[in-house]
Design a protein around this motif. Structure first.
Motif, mmCIF file in Angstrom:
data_model
loop_
_atom_site.group_PDB
_atom_site.id
_atom_site.type_symbol
_atom_site.label_atom_id
_atom_site.label_comp_id
_atom_site.label_asym_id
_atom_site.label_seq_id
_atom_site.Cartn_x
_atom_site.Cartn_y
_atom_site.Cartn_z
ATOM 1 N N LEU A 1 0.775 -1.221 0.025
ATOM 2 C CA LEU A 1 -0.001 0.124 -0.011
ATOM 3 C C LEU A 1 0.905 1.277 -0.026
ATOM 4 O O LEU A 1 2.060 1.184 0.300
ATOM 5 N N SER A 2 0.211 2.190 -0.381
ATOM 6 C CA SER A 2 1.084 3.649 -0.328
ATOM 7 C C SER A 2 1.040 4.059 1.294
ATOM 8 O O SER A 2 0.707 3.248 2.241
ATOM 9 N N GLU A 3 2.030 5.131 1.414
ATOM 10 C CA GLU A 3 1.987 5.541 2.647
ATOM 11 C C GLU A 3 0.998 5.954 3.541
ATOM 12 O O GLU A 3 0.846 5.708 4.833
ATOM 13 N N ASP A 4 -0.244 6.268 2.821
ATOM 14 C CA ASP A 4 -1.282 6.499 3.703
ATOM 15 C C ASP A 4 -2.370 5.445 3.265
ATOM 16 O O ASP A 4 -3.596 5.426 3.306
ATOM 17 N N PHE A 5 -1.889 4.287 3.081
ATOM 18 C CA PHE A 5 -2.606 2.934 3.208
ATOM 19 C C PHE A 5 -3.564 2.757 2.064
ATOM 20 O O PHE A 5 -4.479 2.240 2.353
ATOM 21 N N GLN A 6 -3.244 3.322 0.767
ATOM 22 C CA GLN A 6 -4.299 3.010 -0.116
ATOM 23 C C GLN A 6 -3.656 2.474 -1.234
ATOM 24 O O GLN A 6 -2.334 2.275 -1.288
ATOM 25 N N PRO A 7 -4.466 1.702 -2.023
ATOM 26 C CA PRO A 7 -3.622 0.784 -3.194
ATOM 27 C C PRO A 7 -3.140 1.593 -4.100
ATOM 28 O O PRO A 7 -3.595 2.618 -4.469
ATOM 29 N N GLN A 8 -1.857 1.071 -4.404
ATOM 30 C CA GLN A 8 -1.198 1.655 -5.702
ATOM 31 C C GLN A 8 -1.493 1.085 -7.027
ATOM 32 O O GLN A 8 -0.965 -0.075 -7.485
ATOM 33 N N SER B 1 -10.195 3.842 -1.305
ATOM 34 C CA SER B 1 -11.243 4.790 -2.379
ATOM 35 C C SER B 1 -12.047 4.143 -3.203
ATOM 36 O O SER B 1 -11.687 3.047 -3.718
ATOM 37 N N ASP B 2 -13.160 4.495 -3.413
ATOM 38 C CA ASP B 2 -14.211 4.123 -4.406
ATOM 39 C C ASP B 2 -13.566 4.048 -5.814
ATOM 40 O O ASP B 2 -13.743 3.086 -6.421
ATOM 41 N N GLU B 3 -12.970 5.188 -6.159
ATOM 42 C CA GLU B 3 -12.409 5.305 -7.284
ATOM 43 C C GLU B 3 -11.191 4.094 -7.775
ATOM 44 O O GLU B 3 -10.981 3.439 -8.629
ATOM 45 N N SER B 4 -10.446 3.794 -6.634
ATOM 46 C CA SER B 4 -9.489 2.972 -6.799
ATOM 47 C C SER B 4 -9.989 1.482 -7.022
ATOM 48 O O SER B 4 -9.712 0.700 -7.867
ATOM 49 N N VAL B 5 -11.144 1.028 -6.154
ATOM 50 C CA VAL B 5 -11.571 -0.261 -6.344
ATOM 51 C C VAL B 5 -12.412 -0.208 -7.449
ATOM 52 O O VAL B 5 -12.240 -1.489 -8.364
ATOM 53 N N ALA B 6 -13.103 0.723 -8.105
ATOM 54 C CA ALA B 6 -13.780 0.572 -9.473
ATOM 55 C C ALA B 6 -12.838 0.359 -10.387
ATOM 56 O O ALA B 6 -13.024 -0.133 -11.306
ATOM 57 N N TYR B 7 -11.679 1.178 -10.312
ATOM 58 C CA TYR B 7 -10.573 1.011 -11.518
ATOM 59 C C TYR B 7 -10.284 -0.227 -11.568
ATOM 60 O O TYR B 7 -9.987 -0.978 -12.785
ATOM 61 N N ILE B 8 -9.862 -0.881 -10.278
ATOM 62 C CA ILE B 8 -9.281 -2.260 -10.411
ATOM 63 C C ILE B 8 -10.594 -3.468 -11.031
ATOM 64 O O ILE B 8 -10.023 -4.159 -11.935
ATOM 65 N N LEU B 9 -11.691 -3.105 -10.582
ATOM 66 C CA LEU B 9 -12.803 -3.998 -11.049
ATOM 67 C C LEU B 9 -13.011 -3.954 -12.684
ATOM 68 O O LEU B 9 -13.180 -4.789 -13.180
ATOM 69 N N GLN B 10 -12.723 -2.527 -13.290
ATOM 70 C CA GLN B 10 -13.039 -2.595 -14.449
ATOM 71 C C GLN B 10 -11.584 -2.915 -15.556
ATOM 72 O O GLN B 10 -11.964 -3.083 -16.460
ATOM 73 N N ASN B 11 -10.456 -2.610 -14.775
ATOM 74 C CA ASN B 11 -9.336 -3.072 -15.528
ATOM 75 C C ASN B 11 -8.789 -4.380 -15.321
ATOM 76 O O ASN B 11 -7.567 -4.662 -16.106
#
Length: 348
Positions: free
Chosen positions: A127-134, A163-173
């Motif tokens: 994860l990034s330093e702020d614990f979000q998916p890279q 973040s919803d945007e990160s999860v959606a991006y992974i689901l779509q790609n």
């Protein structure tokens, strides 16, 4: 996206061709059983409440969950804790010594353990330093044999949601399965991804009765996914994987939504109180934002502070060995009285 997802590209060949075990109760269904004599399963005939095999499909529990979560019963699989559900996903979709999965440390340790047990490569993308998916690094780590990406949100041990945007991006790609582990979702303001099941055919959600529902001792994990994914998992699950006592206790608890809601609200209120107190502890360097029933805290010396609390009769979790968690301790939110004792021990 929906058009490019094909479950047949993911299921292991041996699972595609296997004939599942058919239990006595699987073969007999659809009749009014009130006056029937059951001589089909080699059971002890003397009634004691548990002398018969449990419903292999746990339909009573699924019916309640389907209504509460607004899904169909054929979109639900129940397991002996979420760990069994996760293991079934590996066994159905990941070819040993060939396929790989992606996990995002620091996160729940069982994903890596199950990968090892099933001889599946675990590709770790921190994860990034702020614990979000890279996102870029995750997509870059994917190849033709990547079958599953595991997202724990809210994440254990960090407590934050992705973040919803990160999860959606992974689901779509990503054309494989995206497993979102929502063990702590009831403590979060975020909506469950369960509402998006029909939108994303590759979405798999795991939840549990162990946390917010207070039933860790009965071991009941839940998988929500498309009917196609669930049918594959049903094919390989042990016939009676959820026992009768577990099913009964789950039904009793699910019938008390107001009590569950009260306990969740109490835990969240206590969490907020604890966060305030931790700001005043001189050896606490940082408290991380949390949407779970625990708080991750960075201290001056995790090993020392852990030992001090143990000496005072308080057991917490030392997470300092985990990536990005150097000198971090994890505090589960207890009752008001337990948190008071913890506070006193920290201030002493």
């Amino acid at each position: 996206m929906g058009n490019s997802f094909d479950i047949n590209n993911l299921v292991r060949e041996n699972v595609k061709t296997m004939k599942p075990y058919s239990s006595a109760r699987d073969e007999f269904e659809g009749f009014d059983t009130a006056d029937m004599i059951f001589l089909d399963a080699n059971e002890n005939p003397f009634e004691n409440g548990v002398n018969r095999y449990p419903d292999p499909q746990q339909m009573s529990v699924k019916a309640v969950l389907a209504k509460q979560k607004n899904v169909k019963t054929n979109q639900i699989l129940l397991g002996n804790g979420s760990d069994e559900v996760l293991d079934l996903l590996f066994r159905a979709f990941c070819e040993p010594k060939k396929d790989n999965v992606i996990t995002l440390p620091p996160t729940y340790g069982m994903y890596g353990v199950l990968a090892n047990i099933n001889a599946v490569e675990n590709r770790e993308v921190l994860l990034s330093e702020d614990f979000q998916p890279q996102i870029e690094k995750i997509i870059k780590a994917v190849d033709a044999t990547t079958k599953i990406i595991f997202l724990c949100s809210p994440n254990n041990p960090t407590g934050n949601s992705y973040s919803d945007e990160s999860v959606a991006y992974i689901l779509q790609n990503f054309k494989g399965l995206v497993v979102i582990d929502e063990a702590y979702i009831d403590f979060s303001k975020k909506e469950s991804w369960i509402n998006e099941l029909d939108e994303y055919p590759n979405l798999v959600i795991t939840q549990t009765l162990s946390k917010a529902y207070g039933l860790a001792g009965i071991r009941l994990g839940i998988c929500y996914a498309s009917a196609e994914v669930i049918s594959v998992l049903n094919k390989i699950k042990p016939p009676y994987n959820v026992n009768e006592l577990t099913q009964k206790r789950a039904l009793e608890r699910l019938d008390k939504p107001e009590k569950i809601k009260f306990e969740i609200e109490s835990i969240i209120a206590q969490r907020e109180e604890l966060l305030k107190v931790l700001l005043d502890i001189n050896f606490v360097e940082k408290t991380y934002p949390t949407e779970a029933n625990f708080i991750l805290v960075k201290v001056d010396d995790a090993n020392k502070r852990y030992a001090e609390l143990i000496a005072k009769g308080i057991v917490i979790r030392n997470r300092t060995t985990q990536p990005l968690c150097n000198n971090c301790l994890r505090f589960t939110v207890g009752t008001e009285q337990e948190n008071k004792r913890l506070t006193e021990a920290l201030l002493a």
